[in-house]
Design a protein around this motif. Structure first.
Motif, PDB file in Angstrom:
ATOM      1  N   GLU A  45      46.471  48.811  39.789  1.00 48.94           N
ATOM      2  CA  GLU A  45      46.168  47.821  40.841  1.00 48.94           C
ATOM      3  C   GLU A  45      47.713  47.326  41.139  1.00 48.94           C
ATOM      4  O   GLU A  45      48.100  47.449  39.429  1.00 48.94           O
ATOM      5  CB  GLU A  45      45.185  46.767  40.597  1.00 48.94           C
ATOM      6  N   TYR A  51      51.190  42.548  36.792  1.00 54.35           N
ATOM      7  CA  TYR A  51      50.710  41.941  38.168  1.00 54.35           C
ATOM      8  C   TYR A  51      49.999  40.013  37.272  1.00 54.35           C
ATOM      9  O   TYR A  51      50.554  40.053  35.744  1.00 54.35           O
ATOM     10  CB  TYR A  51      49.354  42.336  37.301  1.00 54.35           C
ATOM     11  N   LYS A 116      41.348  43.290  49.138  1.00 58.45           N
ATOM     12  CA  LYS A 116      39.595  42.680  47.746  1.00 58.45           C
ATOM     13  C   LYS A 116      39.244  41.437  48.204  1.00 58.45           C
ATOM     14  O   LYS A 116      39.856  40.726  48.717  1.00 58.45           O
ATOM     15  CB  LYS A 116      40.240  41.967  46.823  1.00 58.45           C
ATOM     16  N   PHE A 120      39.715  37.483  41.050  1.00 61.15           N
ATOM     17  CA  PHE A 120      39.240  37.764  40.114  1.00 61.15           C
ATOM     18  C   PHE A 120      39.501  36.373  39.279  1.00 61.15           C
ATOM     19  O   PHE A 120      40.547  35.473  39.406  1.00 61.15           O
ATOM     20  CB  PHE A 120      40.158  38.931  39.262  1.00 61.15           C
ATOM     21  N   GLU A 132      42.574  34.460  40.767  1.00 57.50           N
ATOM     22  CA  GLU A 132      43.523  35.361  41.717  1.00 57.50           C
ATOM     23  C   GLU A 132      43.357  33.874  43.184  1.00 57.50           C
ATOM     24  O   GLU A 132      44.385  34.185  44.041  1.00 57.50           O
ATOM     25  CB  GLU A 132      43.022  36.145  41.667  1.00 57.50           C
ATOM     26  N   CYS A 157      39.527  46.906  41.598  1.00 55.05           N
ATOM     27  CA  CYS A 157      39.384  46.031  39.639  1.00 55.05           C
ATOM     28  C   CYS A 157      38.079  45.468  40.292  1.00 55.05           C
ATOM     29  O   CYS A 157      37.308  45.900  39.976  1.00 55.05           O
ATOM     30  CB  CYS A 157      40.301  45.441  39.603  1.00 55.05           C
ATOM     31  N   TYR A 158      38.187  43.580  40.722  1.00 53.94           N
ATOM     32  CA  TYR A 158      36.937  42.661  40.675  1.00 53.94           C
ATOM     33  C   TYR A 158      36.031  42.979  40.922  1.00 53.94           C
ATOM     34  O   TYR A 158      34.887  43.409  41.457  1.00 53.94           O
ATOM     35  CB  TYR A 158      37.813  41.281  40.968  1.00 53.94           C
ATOM     36  N   ARG A 161      33.102  44.777  39.397  1.00 51.58           N
ATOM     37  CA  ARG A 161      31.610  44.369  38.804  1.00 51.58           C
ATOM     38  C   ARG A 161      30.519  44.070  40.600  1.00 51.58           C
ATOM     39  O   ARG A 161      29.451  43.223  39.829  1.00 51.58           O
ATOM     40  CB  ARG A 161      32.422  43.057  38.673  1.00 51.58           C
ATOM     41  N   ALA A 182      43.469  47.033  37.057  1.00 48.18           N
ATOM     42  CA  ALA A 182      44.323  46.411  35.777  1.00 48.18           C
ATOM     43  C   ALA A 182      42.723  45.516  34.979  1.00 48.18           C
ATOM     44  O   ALA A 182      43.685  43.802  34.931  1.00 48.18           O
ATOM     45  CB  ALA A 182      45.329  45.653  35.813  1.00 48.18           C
ATOM     46  N   PHE A 183      42.042  45.628  34.555  1.00 50.66           N
ATOM     47  CA  PHE A 183      41.338  45.082  33.250  1.00 50.66           C
ATOM     48  C   PHE A 183      42.184  44.356  32.186  1.00 50.66           C
ATOM     49  O   PHE A 183      43.581  45.007  32.340  1.00 50.66           O
ATOM     50  CB  PHE A 183      39.576  45.860  32.871  1.00 50.66           C
ATOM     51  N   ASN A 184      41.810  44.067  31.296  1.00 48.07           N
ATOM     52  CA  ASN A 184      42.757  43.378  30.349  1.00 48.07           C
ATOM     53  C   ASN A 184      42.182  44.005  29.299  1.00 48.07           C
ATOM     54  O   ASN A 184      41.152  44.177  28.984  1.00 48.07           O
ATOM     55  CB  ASN A 184      42.596  41.852  30.642  1.00 48.07           C
ATOM     56  N   THR A 187      38.185  41.820  28.647  1.00 56.40           N
ATOM     57  CA  THR A 187      37.274  42.321  29.352  1.00 56.40           C
ATOM     58  C   THR A 187      37.392  43.649  29.690  1.00 56.40           C
ATOM     59  O   THR A 187      35.916  44.495  29.483  1.00 56.40           O
ATOM     60  CB  THR A 187      37.007  42.034  31.014  1.00 56.40           C
ATOM     61  N   TYR A 220      50.803  39.683  31.242  1.00 56.01           N
ATOM     62  CA  TYR A 220      49.310  40.429  31.538  1.00 56.01           C
ATOM     63  C   TYR A 220      49.312  41.800  31.219  1.00 56.01           C
ATOM     64  O   TYR A 220      49.796  42.081  31.113  1.00 56.01           O
ATOM     65  CB  TYR A 220      48.334  40.187  32.561  1.00 56.01           C
TER      66      TYR A 220
END
Ligand SMILES: NC(=O)CCC(=O)C(=O)O
Length: 281
Positions: A45, A51, A116, A120, A132, A157-158, A161, A182-184, A187, A220
């Motif tokens: 991502e 990001y 997407k 997010f 986002e 990414c999101y 979930r 691109a989780f962080n 999370t 980020y």
């Protein structure tokens, strides 16, 4: 006719603020992956920009005219790979019409796009808030595309979930879900691995994730840990947070073996959970 195996490469790219440098670096890594025998190559991502909502409009391009598609379609052609890059798309940033977009390139041909679907937007008090939807618009459709190895589907990414995407993909005979992400640092350790293994085991398909490398000087900090999971939920390839390419040999025969041994897809009781959406609040 579809092949029974292929080599997947997920490029956990070190991404900086210079778009051209990011594109050149991505191209170099794609060609390197091809030399290593990869047939399908995934980028993270935001592979061409940092990001963050403050960057999206500035780095966004229109599709397919933009610089990134041009560089990467050439790379896909030279490398002779199926390429899955993620970037932002815009027709008019002033009107906030930017989408988070994933494209699939075969040689110079754009064979699919995915916008997407789930933006997010989260707020974990004292830890992380991200919106986002301040700048992006959601996509409104699922993406399934044909490859020489079978059908594949995409989430960004999101999107990972939301189990419904992978569930529908499996029911439509996809062999793999691909999630550029691109989780962080909050999370990522909580859910990154858990979600991909859950998507894989629930739906008995391969799952691949591809993150940017972590940059502690960025606004980020990505979790990294790009990973490939097999249809029984086992991790078959992964990495830490530095720049790296994760390679996995994908044996599609494994889909049959797992699906026959534990035949949940034949045992579902849709007569009982007829319409989950109808009962949703
Ligand atoms: N870029 C994203 O969608 C990040 C998603 C994320 O970090 C999460 O926890 O979900």
């Amino acid at each position: 006719m579809t092949s029974n195996s292929f080599k997947l490469a997920c490029i956990q790219l070190a991404v900086g603020s210079n778009k051209r440098t990011n594109l050149d670096r991505a191209k170099g890594k794609i060609l390197e992956a091809a030399r290593e025998g990869a047939n399908v190559v995934v980028l993270p991502e935001c592979f061409n920009s940092p990001y963050g909502t403050q960057y999206f409009a500035e780095y966004a391009e229109s599709i397919p005219e933009g610089e990134s598609v041009s560089v990467l379609s050439q790379a896909a052609k030279e490398a002779k790979v199926l390429l899955v890059p993620f970037r932002n798309e815009t027709k008019n940033p002033a009107n906030c019409t930017t989408h988070a977009l994933c494209i699939i390139l075969k040689a110079r041909e754009l064979i699919a796009t995915h916008r997407k679907i789930h933006l997010f937007d989260i707020d974990i008090p004292g830890k992380i808030r991200f919106q986002e939807s301040d700048i992006l618009k959601p996509g409104n459709s699922l993406t399934i595309f044909d490859t020489a190895y079978g059908k594949m589907s995409i989430g960004i990414c999101y999107d990972m979930r939301f189990p419904e995407l992978a569930m529908i993909a499996a029911r439509k005979a996809c062999v793999m879900m691909i999630y550029p992400g691109a989780f962080n640092m909050i999370t990522g350790p909580l859910h990154w691995e858990l979600l991909q293994r859950a998507r894989a085991v629930d739906n008995q398909l391969f799952v691949a994730t591809c993150s940017p490398a972590r940059d502690m000087n960025a606004t980020y900090n990505a979790w990294g840990h790009s990973t490939v999971v097999d249809p029984s939920g086992q991790i078959i390839a992964t990495t830490e947070h530095e720049e790296a390419t994760v390679y996995a040999e994908i044996d599609l025969q494994q889909l049959q073996t797992v699906r026959q041994s534990i035949p949940v897809s034949m045992q579902r009781r849709f007569d009982i959970y007829v319409d989950v959406a109808a009962n949703a609040k």
